[in-house]
Every structure is written in structure tokens, then in C-alpha cells.
Design an enzyme around this catalytic site. Structure first.
Site, short mmCIF file in Angstrom:
data_model
loop_
_atom_site.label_atom_id
_atom_site.label_comp_id
_atom_site.label_asym_id
_atom_site.label_seq_id
_atom_site.Cartn_x
_atom_site.Cartn_y
_atom_site.Cartn_z
N ARG A 285 70.98 36.11 55.13
CA ARG A 285 70.91 36.66 53.72
C ARG A 285 70.79 38.40 53.80
NH1 ARG A 285 66.57 38.61 50.41
NH2 ARG A 285 64.78 37.85 51.61
N ARG B 235 69.64 42.16 58.87
CA ARG B 235 68.35 41.77 59.45
C ARG B 235 68.42 40.91 60.62
NH1 ARG B 235 65.33 40.30 53.58
NH2 ARG B 235 65.23 42.46 53.00
N HIS C 218 60.91 34.95 57.54
CA HIS C 218 60.93 35.70 56.23
C HIS C 218 61.65 34.72 55.05
CE1 HIS C 218 60.89 38.87 53.30
NE2 HIS C 218 62.07 38.72 53.25
N GLY D 101 58.12 30.35 40.25
CA GLY D 101 58.61 31.64 40.69
C GLY D 101 59.89 31.90 39.96
N HIS E 211 62.75 38.66 59.51
CA HIS E 211 62.68 39.92 59.03
C HIS E 211 62.28 41.08 60.24
CE1 HIS E 211 61.86 43.36 56.54
NE2 HIS E 211 62.36 42.88 55.36
N GLN F 196 65.84 33.14 58.46
CA GLN F 196 65.78 34.74 58.63
C GLN F 196 64.51 35.30 59.18
OE1 GLN F 196 66.17 37.69 55.11
NE2 GLN F 196 68.08 37.66 56.29
N LEU G 245 54.86 41.77 54.88
CA LEU G 245 56.04 42.49 55.05
C LEU G 245 55.77 44.08 54.85
CD1 LEU G 245 59.12 41.63 55.06
CD2 LEU G 245 59.16 41.90 52.83
N PHE H 258 69.91 49.39 51.01
CA PHE H 258 69.62 48.33 51.68
C PHE H 258 70.35 47.76 52.86
CE2 PHE H 258 65.82 45.42 50.96
CZ PHE H 258 65.00 46.34 50.31
N THR I 44 58.18 46.37 53.62
CA THR I 44 59.74 46.15 52.99
C THR I 44 60.72 46.88 53.76
OG1 THR I 44 60.99 46.45 51.09
CG2 THR I 44 59.22 47.87 51.18
N GLU I 45 62.00 46.61 53.58
CA GLU I 45 63.30 47.05 54.04
C GLU I 45 63.51 48.40 53.72
OE1 GLU I 45 66.29 44.18 55.19
OE2 GLU I 45 67.83 45.59 54.08
N GLU J 291 65.10 29.84 46.25
CA GLU J 291 64.94 29.81 47.90
C GLU J 291 65.03 28.31 48.07
OE1 GLU J 291 62.26 32.51 49.48
OE2 GLU J 291 62.84 31.45 51.69
N SER K 166 68.18 37.88 47.22
CA SER K 166 67.49 36.77 46.80
C SER K 166 66.72 36.81 45.61
CB SER K 166 66.75 36.35 48.05
OG SER K 166 65.35 35.87 47.55
N LEU K 167 66.27 37.61 45.26
CA LEU K 167 65.56 37.82 43.62
C LEU K 167 66.71 37.56 42.80
CD1 LEU K 167 63.01 40.88 44.08
CD2 LEU K 167 62.31 38.71 43.83
N ALA L 168 63.10 31.38 39.98
CA ALA L 168 64.01 30.47 39.67
C ALA L 168 63.51 29.29 38.69
CB ALA L 168 64.54 29.89 40.91
N GLY L 169 62.36 28.88 39.04
CA GLY L 169 61.97 28.01 37.94
C GLY L 169 61.56 28.44 36.53
N ASP M 176 57.83 22.31 50.48
CA ASP M 176 57.38 20.86 49.87
C ASP M 176 58.72 20.45 49.13
OD1 ASP M 176 54.73 21.35 50.56
OD2 ASP M 176 53.97 21.93 48.48
C1 LIG Z 1 56.86 39.46 51.04
C2 LIG Z 1 58.26 39.16 50.48
C3 LIG Z 1 59.02 40.11 49.94
C4 LIG Z 1 60.17 39.92 49.54
N1 LIG Z 1 61.09 40.80 49.15
C5 LIG Z 1 62.28 40.74 48.52
C6 LIG Z 1 63.14 41.63 47.97
O1 LIG Z 1 62.37 43.03 47.72
N2 LIG Z 1 64.36 41.30 47.42
C7 LIG Z 1 64.74 40.07 47.47
O2 LIG Z 1 65.80 39.91 47.20
N3 LIG Z 1 63.84 39.21 47.98
C8 LIG Z 1 62.78 39.43 48.46
N4 LIG Z 1 62.06 38.32 49.21
C9 LIG Z 1 62.41 36.80 48.84
C10 LIG Z 1 62.49 36.59 47.65
O3 LIG Z 1 61.31 37.10 46.70
C11 LIG Z 1 62.29 34.94 47.27
O4 LIG Z 1 63.34 34.36 48.01
C12 LIG Z 1 62.24 34.60 45.85
O5 LIG Z 1 61.19 35.19 45.26
C13 LIG Z 1 61.93 32.90 45.78
O6 LIG Z 1 61.79 32.62 44.40
P1 LIG Z 1 61.73 31.11 43.98
O7 LIG Z 1 61.81 31.05 42.52
O8 LIG Z 1 62.62 30.22 44.63
O9 LIG Z 1 60.43 30.68 44.85
P2 LIG Z 1 58.82 31.22 44.74
O10 LIG Z 1 58.70 32.47 44.09
O11 LIG Z 1 58.33 31.12 46.24
O12 LIG Z 1 58.14 30.13 44.04
C14 LIG Z 1 57.90 28.80 44.50
C15 LIG Z 1 57.08 27.92 43.31
O13 LIG Z 1 57.10 26.65 43.57
C16 LIG Z 1 55.87 26.22 43.65
N5 LIG Z 1 55.57 24.91 44.27
C17 LIG Z 1 55.93 25.05 45.65
N6 LIG Z 1 55.67 23.52 46.01
C18 LIG Z 1 55.11 22.68 45.09
C19 LIG Z 1 54.36 21.74 45.11
N7 LIG Z 1 54.67 20.75 45.93
N8 LIG Z 1 53.78 21.36 43.68
C20 LIG Z 1 54.11 22.39 42.71
N9 LIG Z 1 54.40 23.28 42.89
C21 LIG Z 1 55.07 23.78 43.82
C22 LIG Z 1 55.04 27.11 43.77
O14 LIG Z 1 53.48 27.08 43.19
C23 LIG Z 1 55.65 28.51 43.30
O15 LIG Z 1 55.13 28.56 41.84
C24 LIG Z 1 60.72 38.55 49.63
C25 LIG Z 1 60.14 37.47 50.02
C26 LIG Z 1 58.96 37.78 50.63
C27 LIG Z 1 58.01 36.70 51.25
#
Ligand SMILES: Cc1cc2nc3c(=O)[nH]c(=O)nc-3n(C[C@H](O)[C@H](O)[C@H](O)COP(=O)(O)OP(=O)(O)OC[C@H]3O[C@@H](n4cnc5c(N)ncnc54)[C@H](O)[C@@H]3O)c2cc1C
Length: 597
Positions: A408, A299, A366, A16, A255, A253, A265, A140, A267-268, A397, A413-414, A18-19, A234
Site C-alpha cells: 500500500r 514503504r 503497520h 473506525g 513501515h 506492510q 509510528l 508522500f 509518520t511518513e 483494513e 488507506s484512510l 470504514a464502519g 478479529d
Molecule cells: C499509527 C498509524 C498511522 C496511520 N497513518 C495513516 C495515514 O496517515 N494515512 C493513511 O491513509 N493511513 C494511515 N494508517 C492506516 C489507517 O489508519 C487504517 O488502515 C484505517 O484507519 C483503518 O480503518 P478501519 O475503519 O478499517 O479500522 P479501524 O479504525 O482500525 O477500526 C476498527 C474498529 O473495529 C472494532 N473491532 C475490531 N474487532 C472487534 C470485535 N471483535 N468486536 C467489536 N469491535 C471490534 C474496533 O473497536 C474499531 O472500532 C495508519 C495506521 C496506523 C496504525
């Protein structure tokens, strides 16, 4: 030792925002051998599902003078005064967090934000625009200025594609559909992970000088959720099992606008663009609960208000468990330009066209405020004193840095995943180039994980993973959801302990090695049971209401006893051991206040 070892300088789990930011930044800063493992295709990571926007103080737009807090926005003419500031973004975030966010981390989040958005822009990200070509901004919830930068209602998708492309450009190696099942920490030093190649079923160890988790959130512990199927927590469970602590897990949280029954979702930004929430009598009920901010209150408050309307019999739909999101007055043109995806979603799943009819919605699990505690550079804390786990980093996250505290704000969070992913990338580059060693692994984790899988295959007990997960989700929703109390939480804990016992008699029906989703679901279920216990134990102990944690038997916030973070370690008996950590406050600038909207 089994001979299935892959070696990299850095192994990142999670593709995602972060990674990928962390991997890309480490590679850009001179680390040659960086790999990302993802259990799903990288571009299916939940970041890509984000809709509404990414916060940053850019001062591109302002409310039209004299039109009130929900009136139209216009671009700020060059040379005219800004409406937004770092202090305002900080204050909104701190107030949103109900004063549980660490204010030094929040300051970094807010001050790094414009630079991160500009970096996205320079990498070619397609944002929506103001008439004169600047990045468009919208309102927002909980933000007192329009600072959500967006790309229609598919912001996460464009951000993720942009950063993914950059990671490829910097030669980051992707292992797509590799399920990481174990984190190797020996003597407080992270040494690698163990993963299953989902395509072949082969279990392998990946050793590295630095391990980074960007594994996302844990919404799948709940029945109705906006989260992807992959968001099974995980990362938090593996870190906890390996001896690292978890922080503030009780803050989950909800939503306010998940599509009724489905949880997807809406969206907000639907409310940010001017949408209303109405009950069965056609009333905009938020006027009772947040007369000033109305639908754009944070929220936690809006979801609680909805739940109260539902509990008091003013819900809609045949079971009274829904409410309406009304966007009809926005008009076809605005909906088609700004909210096309959510319109499609409601047509496909609720058979309702938001242009002509109100959309039935309900609160949906959410976002995970809690996670693996880190410094502002993504280094994982080993304890409340601030010691570190050498070579272990986390962001996004899965981590708890903590910028969101007890609740939040949307669009933060993005931003968090990008800002702290990038900072972790820099810290990893410094760590690796500063002479980090590839430590040997003295135990045999591949053998241990092989045995665990074999045991699951050999088991012919009566339990099915689906039944266990369904009971867990129902329990978490009914007893550790929007409103909580001691009796319910105790009963939830009992149920979780029983489910953990039943898990020992689980039968994995599919014993094959290629694409065995029955096996990965079973491993995920174990993780759900592990961290749900930590959520409930933290919630039971915290005898106050703060942000998203709302105790009907302790309805007030209690700063005297509870202005502190919960830390949970796995005890020798396998149960969570709780301790507490101070919150970092700037007492002279943002002292705790009553939280009203
Ligand atoms: C529907 C929705 C809408 C949203 N809208 C917004 C928004 O408009 N604005 C905002 O700021 N935030 C929003 N958020 C929140 C935000 O999108 C997330 O908090 C953020 O994108 C998380 O990013 P991340 O990189 O931490 O994790 P993620 O993008 O969730 O990525 C997690 C990664 O970890 C990998 N992974 C997990 N477990 C394992 C495992 N055991 N082995 C190998 N790989 C694994 C997955 O494959 C994936 O690649 C929204 C969330 C949702 C659900």
C-alpha cells in the site's frame, strides 16, 4: 434457543472510518435502524491514530519550479495548469501494489477521492490550509505529486471525529465496548453476530438483515508494531471461521519509521516534509537503493533497505537494530507546525527532541494488505468465481477489495476506508430497502459461545495467554517478517500448529464477568493464531517476491506463475485451503512493468 436477542436492520462491527462511513451513509439513505458495535470506545479506533494524510487529486499545490523532487511546495495560482491527474494517482497506486492491485477498484478509489475529501470538508473537518485557504497538501512515498491532504500530523483524529459526529446526527446507535466473538452465516447468508457486553459479561446475539465488518487490521501478530492493541484481526478470523474466504493475507506492510524498540509510528510525513534516513556512518543510505525517490520510495522498499543496512552492520543503538530519522534541518518552526505530535512522541518515549537530535527508528509492522475479499460495493465474495455471501459486507483494513495489492502507498488507506465504507453504506441501503429479509437463526450460537467461554473458565491447564502470544509474535517477526524463506516459513507453520495445541490448555486466571480483559485477550489470541496460519501458508506457497512479500530464496517477481490473488478457505481439517483468483488489469493502460524507483 437462549433468549438474549437484539434485532436491528443493519449491524456494523467496527467504529473506525470504514464502519462509521457505512453506518452513517446507510442511515442517511433511509435505513432507520443502524447499529455499530465496537470493542473499544468508538473514538479510540485505530483510524484516530493516523497521522500523515488522506490522498486525493486536488491540485492545490505544486513543487516550486527548478527545486527538484524534494524542494519546497507552493500553492497553484488560480487558472494555472494542474500538476496531478487521476491517471497519475492510479499509476502510482498500481506500481506501488507491484501490479497485484485490481485496477478497476483502484480507478474507483482514485476517482471517488476528491468527492470524499470535499464531503469531509463540508461536514466541518479541520484541514491544514494553503496561504489562500485551500486544503494543504504534502508529498508522500511512492506518490509522484503532492496529494496527501492533511491536518498537521493528526489527520485520522479529525476525520474520525467528523464522521462520528455525523453518525450520531443520523441516529446511528452505538454499542461501545461490546466484543463481537462470532459471525453467524447459515446457508451462505449472514444473519447476525454474537457479542459480549464487556461491562456486564453477558453474551448476546444481535440479528440483522445486513452485517458489515469494519474491524480493522492485524498488526498485533508482530512483536514490533505501530498498531493499537485492538488490532488483533478479529474480523478476518471470524469471517474465516464462519466459512468466508480471506485474500492475499501474506502481504503485511512494514513501515520504515517506527520509534526504535516501541514501534510507535513516526509518520511518513516526517520524510514527506523533507526528513532524511541515515545509518551509523551518517550516510543517507537510500541513495544506494532508490537513487531517484530516496527516502520517499514506497514503504516495502525503504523497510527492506533499512533491514539490509542493519543486517550488514550499519545500524545504530547498542544492538545495531536501529537507524536514524534526521529532521534537524527542517527547523523548529516547520516541526512545530506540521509534526508536533511525532515530536512529542519521540520526547516522551525516546527522550529525544527531533528539533535538536536525530530520532532512532526501526521498521514496524503497520498495515494488512490482505483481508476479506469484496466487490467495489463492499459485498463479500464467497469464492474466486465471484459468488457473494448474502447480506455480508466489509470495508476498510479488514477487507481486500483489492486496491493496495502487494504493497500500500501511504495516505491511500484512510482514503480506502472512507471511499469503500461510503460505497458499502450505499449498497447496504439498497440491499435493505430492496426487501432484504431478517432470516431466522436455526442453530444456537449463543449457547455455543457460552460453552466456549465456560470451557475456557473451567480449563486449569498450565498455559498462559501472554506466553502464547509472545511466542507467536516473535515467530512471525523472525520468520514471516520483512525477509522470508522456505525453511523459516515451514518452521513458523510448525510453531503455529504447536501453539494452537497449547492454546487448548490455556488457563484464564480471571473468571469474573465485568470487564474481563483476560477473557477478551484470550479470545483475541485465538484469532491471532487462526489468521497467522493463513499468512504463513500463503507466504510459503508464493514462491516469488512481490511488494511486501520478499523471499530471499525466490528474489524475483514471477508474473507468469504468480500474477494472481491468493484465496484461503478453512478446510474440513481446519487447515487453510488455498486457491487463486485473477487480478483485474487494464492491459492497454497499465500493463505490468519492472518496478524501479
Ligand atoms: C499509527 C498509524 C498511522 C496511520 N497513518 C495513516 C495515514 O496517515 N494515512 C493513511 O491513509 N493511513 C494511515 N494508517 C492506516 C489507517 O489508519 C487504517 O488502515 C484505517 O484507519 C483503518 O480503518 P478501519 O475503519 O478499517 O479500522 P479501524 O479504525 O482500525 O477500526 C476498527 C474498529 O473495529 C472494532 N473491532 C475490531 N474487532 C472487534 C470485535 N471483535 N468486536 C467489536 N469491535 C471490534 C474496533 O473497536 C474499531 O472500532 C495508519 C495506521 C496506523 C496504525
Amino acid at each position: 434457543m437462549t433468549n438474549d436477542v437484539i434485532i436491528h436492520d443493519v449491524v456494523v462491527v467496527g467504529a473506525g472510518l470504514a464502519g462509521t462511513w457505512a453506518a452513517m451513509t446507510a442511515a442517511e439513505n433511509g435505513v432507520k435502524d443502524v447499529a455499530i458495535l465496537s470493542k473499544i470506545h468508538p473514538l479510540r479506533s485505530h483510524s484516530g491514530a493516523a497521522q500523515g494524510g488522506i490522498a486525493a487529486v486536488l491540485n492545490n499545490v505544486r513543487p516550486v519550479a527548478g527545486t527538484g523532487p524534494r524542494g519546497p511546495l507552493e500553492q497553484i495560482p488560480p487558472g494555472e495548469d494542474p500538476v496531478d491527474s487521476f491517471d497519475l494517482h492510479m499509476f502510482d497506486t498500481i506500481k506501488g501494489s507491484d501490479w497485484l492491485g485490481d485496477q478497476d477498484a483502484i480507478e474507483i478509489l482514485v476517482k471517488d477521492a476528491p468527492d470524499v475529501v470535499v464531503q469531509y470538508e463540508h461536514m466541518g473537518c479541520v484541514f491544514s490550509r494553503t496561504p489562500d485557504g485551500r486544503i494543504a497538501q504534502r508529498r508522500f512515498g511512492g506518490h509522484s505529486a503532492p496529494r496527501a491532504n492533511f491536518s498537521a500530523d493528526r489527520t485520522g483524529l479529525v476525520l474520525l471525529h467528523t464522521i462520528h459526529e455525523q453518525a450520531l446526527y443520523h441516529n446511528v446507535k452505538f454499542y461501545s465496548e461490546w466484543y463481537v466473538m462470532d459471525l453467524i452465516i447459515e446457508d451462505n447468508i449472514a444473519r447476525g453476530v454474537v457479542a459480549i457486553n464487556v461491562l456486564t459479561g453477558k453474551i448476546q446475539m444481535i440479528r440483522a438483515k445486513a452485517v458489515m465488518f469494519g474491524t480493522g487490521g492485524y498488526g498485533q501478530a508482530y512483536k514490533v508494531t505501530s498498531n493499537a492493541y485492538a488490532n488483533t484481526g478479529d474480523g478476518v478470523a471470524m469471517a474465516y471461521d464462519a466459512g468466508a474466504p480471506l485474500m492475499d493475507m501474506e502481504f503485511v506492510q512494514f513501515h520504515p519509521t517506527g520509534l526504535y524498540r516501541h514501534g510507535f509510528l513516526m509518520t511518513e510525513a516526517c520524510r514527506g516534509e523533507g526528513g532524511y534516513l541515515i545509518n551509523k556512518d551518517g550516510d543517507r543510505f537510500m541513495s544506494k537503493y532508490a537513487p531517484e525517490k530516496m527516502e520517499l520510495a514506497p514503504r516495502d522498499l525503504v523497510s527492506r533497505s533499512e533491514q539490509t543496512e542493519i543486517n550488514e552492520g550499519r545500524g545504530v543503538m547498542e544492538d545495531g537494530q536501529g537507524l536514524f530519522l534526521d529532521m534537524r534541518h527542517l527547523g523548529r518552526e516547520k516541526i512545530m507546525e506540521r509534526l508536533p505530535e511525532v515530536r512529542d512522541l519521540a520526547i516522551a518515549f525516546a527522550h529525544v527532541d527531533a528539533i535538536d537530535e536525530p530520532v532512532p527508528i526501526q521498521p514496524t509492522a503497520h498495515y494488512s494488505m490482505g483481508g476479506i475479499p469484496t466487490t467495489a460495493d463492499g459485498e463479500v465474495l464467497a469464492n474466486a468465481k465471484g459468488d457473494l455471501v448474502t447480506g455480508f459486507f466489509a470495508a476498510g483494513e479488514v477487507a481486500c477489495v483489492s486496491v493496495h495489492g502487494a504493497n500500500r502507498l501511504g495516505t491511500n488507506s484512510l482514503l480506502e476506508a472512507s471511499v469503500f465504507g461510503r460505497r458499502a453504506g450505499h449498497a447496504i441501503a439498497d440491499f435493505v430497502k430492496g426487501g432484504a429479509k431478517l432470516y431466522p437463526v436455526t442453530s444456537d450460537p449463543v449457547k455455543r459461545n457460552h460453552q466456549q467461554v465456560q470451557q475456557l473458565f473451567d480449563n486449569d491447564g498450565p498455559e498462559l495467554v501472554e506466553d502464547i502470544v509472545q511466542e507467536l509474535k516473535t515467530t512471525m517477526t523472525n520468520k514471516a517478517g520483512i525477509y522470508r524463506n522456505e525453511e523459516d516459513l515451514k518452521s513458523a507453520l510448525d510453531t503455529i500448529h504447536r501453539l494452537q495445541q497449547r492454546f487448548k490448555n490455556i488457563r484464564v486466571m480471571d473468571k469474573s464477568s465485568r470487564f474481563n480483559t483476560n477473557l477478551s485477550m484470550t479470545l483475541e489470541a485465538k484469532h491471532l493464531l487462526t489468521f497467522s496460519e493463513v499468512i504463513v501458508q500463503g507466504a510459503l506457497n508464493r514462491t516469488e517476491s512481490r511488494g511486501a512479500h520478499s523471499r530471499t530464496d525466490h528474489p524475483k517477481r514471477d508474473d507468469e506463475s504468480w500474477l494472481k490473488h491468493t484465496m484461503a478457505h478453512k478446510g474440513e481439517d481446519g487447515r487453510p485451503q488455498l486457491s487463486y483468483k485473477d487480478v483485474t488489469l487494464y492491459w492497454d493502460r497499465f500493463p505490468p512493468q519492472e518496478r524501479k524507483y
